[in-house]
Design a protein around this motif. Structure first.
Motif, PDB file in Angstrom:
ATOM      1  N   THR A  11     -21.239  30.247  -9.255  1.00 29.29           N
ATOM      2  CA  THR A  11     -20.275  28.513  -9.498  1.00 29.29           C
ATOM      3  C   THR A  11     -19.135  28.830 -10.163  1.00 29.29           C
ATOM      4  N   GLN A  12     -18.168  28.449  -9.519  1.00 28.87           N
ATOM      5  CA  GLN A  12     -16.682  28.619 -10.769  1.00 28.87           C
ATOM      6  C   GLN A  12     -16.885  26.765 -10.160  1.00 28.87           C
ATOM      7  N   THR A  13     -16.173  26.278 -11.765  1.00 27.07           N
ATOM      8  CA  THR A  13     -15.535  24.977 -11.286  1.00 27.07           C
ATOM      9  C   THR A  13     -14.198  25.024 -12.047  1.00 27.07           C
ATOM     10  N   THR A  14     -13.779  24.044 -11.298  1.00 26.45           N
ATOM     11  CA  THR A  14     -11.594  24.251 -11.872  1.00 26.45           C
ATOM     12  C   THR A  14     -11.296  22.396 -12.221  1.00 26.45           C
ATOM     13  N   PRO A  15     -10.897  21.958 -13.324  1.00 23.35           N
ATOM     14  CA  PRO A  15     -10.559  20.932 -13.302  1.00 23.35           C
ATOM     15  C   PRO A  15      -9.223  21.242 -13.394  1.00 23.35           C
ATOM     16  N   LEU A  16      -8.094  20.458 -12.543  1.00 24.40           N
ATOM     17  CA  LEU A  16      -6.005  20.427 -12.834  1.00 24.40           C
ATOM     18  C   LEU A  16      -5.530  19.502 -12.958  1.00 24.40           C
ATOM     19  N   LEU A  17      -5.319  19.550 -13.570  1.00 23.13           N
ATOM     20  CA  LEU A  17      -4.522  17.871 -14.569  1.00 23.13           C
ATOM     21  C   LEU A  17      -3.041  18.760 -14.338  1.00 23.13           C
ATOM     22  N   ALA A  18      -2.191  17.839 -13.871  1.00 22.24           N
ATOM     23  CA  ALA A  18      -0.868  17.925 -13.509  1.00 22.24           C
ATOM     24  C   ALA A  18      -0.171  16.198 -13.512  1.00 22.24           C
ATOM     25  N   VAL A  19       0.931  16.943 -14.559  1.00 22.87           N
ATOM     26  CA  VAL A  19       1.798  15.526 -14.919  1.00 22.87           C
ATOM     27  C   VAL A  19       3.093  15.330 -14.754  1.00 22.87           C
ATOM     28  N   PRO A  20       3.499  14.930 -13.084  1.00 26.31           N
ATOM     29  CA  PRO A  20       4.944  14.938 -13.864  1.00 26.31           C
ATOM     30  C   PRO A  20       5.942  14.654 -15.011  1.00 26.31           C
ATOM     31  N   ILE A  21       7.386  14.930 -15.206  1.00 26.97           N
ATOM     32  CA  ILE A  21       7.393  14.926 -15.859  1.00 26.97           C
ATOM     33  C   ILE A  21       8.926  14.576 -15.508  1.00 26.97           C
ATOM     34  N   LEU A  22       9.906  15.147 -14.862  1.00 29.06           N
ATOM     35  CA  LEU A  22      10.810  14.378 -13.974  1.00 29.06           C
ATOM     36  C   LEU A  22      10.778  14.710 -12.624  1.00 29.06           C
ATOM     37  N   THR A  23      10.668  13.935 -11.722  1.00 29.86           N
ATOM     38  CA  THR A  23      11.050  13.588 -10.619  1.00 29.86           C
ATOM     39  C   THR A  23      11.814  12.595  -9.526  1.00 29.86           C
ATOM     40  N   PRO A  24      13.115  12.692 -10.093  1.00 31.91           N
ATOM     41  CA  PRO A  24      14.023  12.155  -9.521  1.00 31.91           C
ATOM     42  C   PRO A  24      13.597  11.717  -8.021  1.00 31.91           C
ATOM     43  N   VAL A  25      13.621  12.563  -7.152  1.00 33.95           N
ATOM     44  CA  VAL A  25      12.966  12.227  -6.157  1.00 33.95           C
ATOM     45  C   VAL A  25      11.978  11.036  -5.575  1.00 33.95           C
ATOM     46  N   GLN A  26      10.891  11.117  -6.512  1.00 33.42           N
ATOM     47  CA  GLN A  26       9.555  10.567  -5.873  1.00 33.42           C
ATOM     48  C   GLN A  26       9.563   9.306  -6.576  1.00 33.42           C
ATOM     49  N   TRP A  27      10.617   9.368  -8.315  1.00 32.04           N
ATOM     50  CA  TRP A  27      11.400   8.154  -8.719  1.00 32.04           C
ATOM     51  C   TRP A  27      12.134   7.118  -7.628  1.00 32.04           C
ATOM     52  N   ALA A  32       0.700  -0.972  -0.080  1.00 33.89           N
ATOM     53  CA  ALA A  32       0.132  -0.202  -0.152  1.00 33.89           C
ATOM     54  C   ALA A  32       0.532   1.434  -0.295  1.00 33.89           C
ATOM     55  N   ILE A  33       1.957   1.094   0.676  1.00 34.35           N
ATOM     56  CA  ILE A  33       2.727   1.541   0.232  1.00 34.35           C
ATOM     57  C   ILE A  33       3.857   2.352  -0.115  1.00 34.35           C
ATOM     58  N   LEU A  34       3.467   1.027  -1.781  1.00 35.66           N
ATOM     59  CA  LEU A  34       4.455   1.758  -2.657  1.00 35.66           C
ATOM     60  C   LEU A  34       4.153   2.948  -3.388  1.00 35.66           C
ATOM     61  N   GLN A  35       2.150   1.563  -3.394  1.00 37.19           N
ATOM     62  CA  GLN A  35       0.974   2.426  -4.453  1.00 37.19           C
ATOM     63  C   GLN A  35       1.112   3.733  -4.238  1.00 37.19           C
ATOM     64  N   GLN A  36       1.332   4.559  -2.930  1.00 32.83           N
ATOM     65  CA  GLN A  36       0.930   6.100  -2.684  1.00 32.83           C
ATOM     66  C   GLN A  36       1.809   6.171  -3.180  1.00 32.83           C
ATOM     67  N   VAL A  37       2.864   6.095  -2.654  1.00 36.51           N
ATOM     68  CA  VAL A  37       4.659   6.198  -3.470  1.00 36.51           C
ATOM     69  C   VAL A  37       4.591   6.219  -5.119  1.00 36.51           C
ATOM     70  N   ARG A  38       4.228   5.456  -5.807  1.00 37.83           N
ATOM     71  CA  ARG A  38       3.892   5.545  -6.647  1.00 37.83           C
ATOM     72  C   ARG A  38       3.033   6.572  -7.632  1.00 37.83           C
ATOM     73  N   SER A  39       2.388   6.780  -6.990  1.00 36.75           N
ATOM     74  CA  SER A  39       0.771   7.968  -6.998  1.00 36.75           C
ATOM     75  C   SER A  39       1.705   9.801  -7.064  1.00 36.75           C
ATOM     76  N   LEU A  98       3.088  10.201 -10.896  1.00 39.94           N
ATOM     77  CA  LEU A  98       2.233  10.051 -11.748  1.00 39.94           C
ATOM     78  C   LEU A  98       1.135  10.984 -12.277  1.00 39.94           C
ATOM     79  N   PRO A  99       1.008  11.228 -13.730  1.00 36.51           N
ATOM     80  CA  PRO A  99      -0.348  11.824 -13.479  1.00 36.51           C
ATOM     81  C   PRO A  99      -1.163  12.096 -12.574  1.00 36.51           C
ATOM     82  N   ASN A 100      -2.164  13.173 -12.101  1.00 37.92           N
ATOM     83  CA  ASN A 100      -3.842  13.491 -11.145  1.00 37.92           C
ATOM     84  C   ASN A 100      -4.404  13.933 -12.040  1.00 37.92           C
ATOM     85  N   LEU A 101      -5.737  13.639 -11.644  1.00 38.84           N
ATOM     86  CA  LEU A 101      -6.634  14.813 -12.489  1.00 38.84           C
ATOM     87  C   LEU A 101      -7.182  15.283 -10.526  1.00 38.84           C
ATOM     88  N   SER A 102      -8.111  16.526 -10.907  1.00 43.65           N
ATOM     89  CA  SER A 102      -8.730  16.829  -9.101  1.00 43.65           C
ATOM     90  C   SER A 102      -9.586  18.133 -10.532  1.00 43.65           C
TER      91      SER A 102
END
Length: 423
Positions: free
Chosen positions: A100-116, A58-65, A68-72
């Motif tokens: 009413t303000q709706t805001t989607p956010l898409l973040a895509v990590p490209i270079l993250t050596p620490v997380q890798w 489970a910790i590996l899954q959390q760290v891997r995320s 990886l790209p995430n959408l909120s």
């Protein structure tokens, strides 16, 4: 009236004993291998170690995320005092009362050596948890094996005490018959009775010790009740020296050392830059005069660690200390394991010789009992000589049972030291 009360109590006691006997459940009996398998499969300690693997995954899954790209998606309703202005007689609303303000956010990590690096380190912890589970199974198996051997050894002691009690009872009955017939003395009869009662006490003590051992084995195999052993197992001790890599506890240390080595080796990655892209859209309803209904923004975030006031240097020093600690543990373990193997082999050889000698001594002691008893019945020896011979035979046979148990335990210890138990 008194006799009626006594008869009533006697009948009640008989009924109560019969009811308890009917409700009593037979004790489950297991072979040595069955006890080991049941302990590994059912003991809660092993289940807890298995949960450690799931936690590491489970910790590996959390760290891997985190790499990886995430959408909120966020949505907000704003209530403000409406802003209006009038031009040439017409009124326009700049800021509506509710928006009413709706805001989607898409973040895509490209270079993250620490997380890798953290992802690889989390994967190492899964290996450590798996090796820990294997070592816990070994520990539970060894505990179950020792409890199993304890039941057999104490049952042998019970058999010896029971046989000694039967011999003492036979001698007492003979001495009592001679005393009642006017041939023997009251002193001989009392001596024989005293020996018989002492042996009865030893039998009761042995029964209680066996019950305690059966309860201990039942707890280890995960059964709600006592478990009995069938017979001594046969251990085939190998002749080769063996390798430490066969031992689960050594494999656990190797896994921990490899994980600590990776953490220390990845310290330089803490100073590498990171690159992340983000895309944000905004939907505003209803729009204002100076605000669009739909807008978007794209970002490229480039971060370089410059000054940390010694934080990363301190973390690297701590990781090196952790790595060196595990290396010291490994060096000490290798010395202790080599010593355990040598001592286990010497113990097997020594206890084998001791058991052979104890068997011979028990055989001689039983012959002495037979000869002394025949001589006493023929009037050629005294009552004291018979009692002394019986005591010595019981003591010698007890020593033989203890020697056999010591031999089996030494053989088990050798298999554990060589990494051959459990298979």
């Amino acid at each position: 009236m008194h006799n009626r009360v006594l008869r009533g109590l006697a009948i009640f006691s008989i009924v109560l004993v019969a009811a308890n006997s009917a409700l009593a459940q037979p004790i489950e009996r297991l072979t040595f291998q069955q006890a080991i398998d049941r302990a590994i499969a059912n003991n809660p300690t092993v289940a807890r170690a298995t949960e450690g693997i799931l936690r590491a995954e489970a910790i590996l899954q959390q760290v891997r995320s985190s790499s990886l790209p995430n959408l909120s998606l966020s949505s907000a309703v704003n209530f403000t005092n409406p802003v209006k202005f009038t031009i040439e007689g017409s009124t326009a609303t700049v800021v509506p009362f509710a928006q009413t303000q709706t805001t989607p956010l898409l973040a895509v990590p490209i270079l993250t050596p620490v997380q890798w690096a953290q992802r690889n380190q989390a994967g190492d912890q899964i290996v450590v948890a798996q090796q820990n589970e294997k070592d816990v199974k070994r520990q539970i198996a060894v505990a179950a094996g020792q409890a199993y051997l304890a039941i057999i050894a104490r049952r042998r002691v019970l058999d010896l005490n029971s046989r000694a009690r039967d011999n003492a009872r036979a001698h007492y009955e003979f001495a009592n018959q001679r005393f009642q017939g006017g041939i023997g003395s009251r002193l001989n009869m009392l001596r024989a009775e005293q020996e018989m009662l002492s042996d009865d006490t030893r039998v009761e003590e042995a029964l209680l010790v066996i019950q305690q051992s059966q309860e201990a084995l039942g707890v280890l195999v995960g059964v709600d009740g006592p478990v009995d052993a069938i017979d001594y197992p046969n251990f085939n001790t190998p002749d080769e020296l063996g390798q430490l890599t066969n031992r689960t506890d050594f494999q656990l240390i190797l896994a921990r050392e490899a994980a600590a080595q990776r953490v220390y080796s990845d310290s330089w990655k803490d100073r590498l830059p990171s690159l992340t892209t983000a895309f944000t859209a905004s939907l505003l309803e209803p729009p204002g005069v100076f605000a669009k209904a739909f807008s978007w923004r794209a970002q490229v975030l480039f971060a370089v660690p410059l000054l940390d006031s010694g934080l990363r240097a301190g973390e690297k020093a701590q990781r090196l200390a952790d790595l060196n600690t595990i290396k010291f543990e490994r060096a000490n373990f290798e010395r202790e394991a080599a010593s355990e193997i040598r001592l286990a082999r010497d113990s097997v050889a020594s206890t084998t010789r001791a058991f052979t000698q104890a068997q011979q001594a028990a055989d001689r002691a039983n012959q002495v009992v037979m000869i002394t008893d025949v001589a006493f019945r023929e009037g050629a020896s005294t009552n004291i000589e018979v009692l002394d011979a019986q005591r010595q035979a019981r003591d010698v046979e007890t020593q033989a049972a203890i020697a056999e148990d010591a031999l089996k335990r030494a053989q088990l210890d050798l298999l554990v030291a060589l990494g051959r138990f459990p298979q």
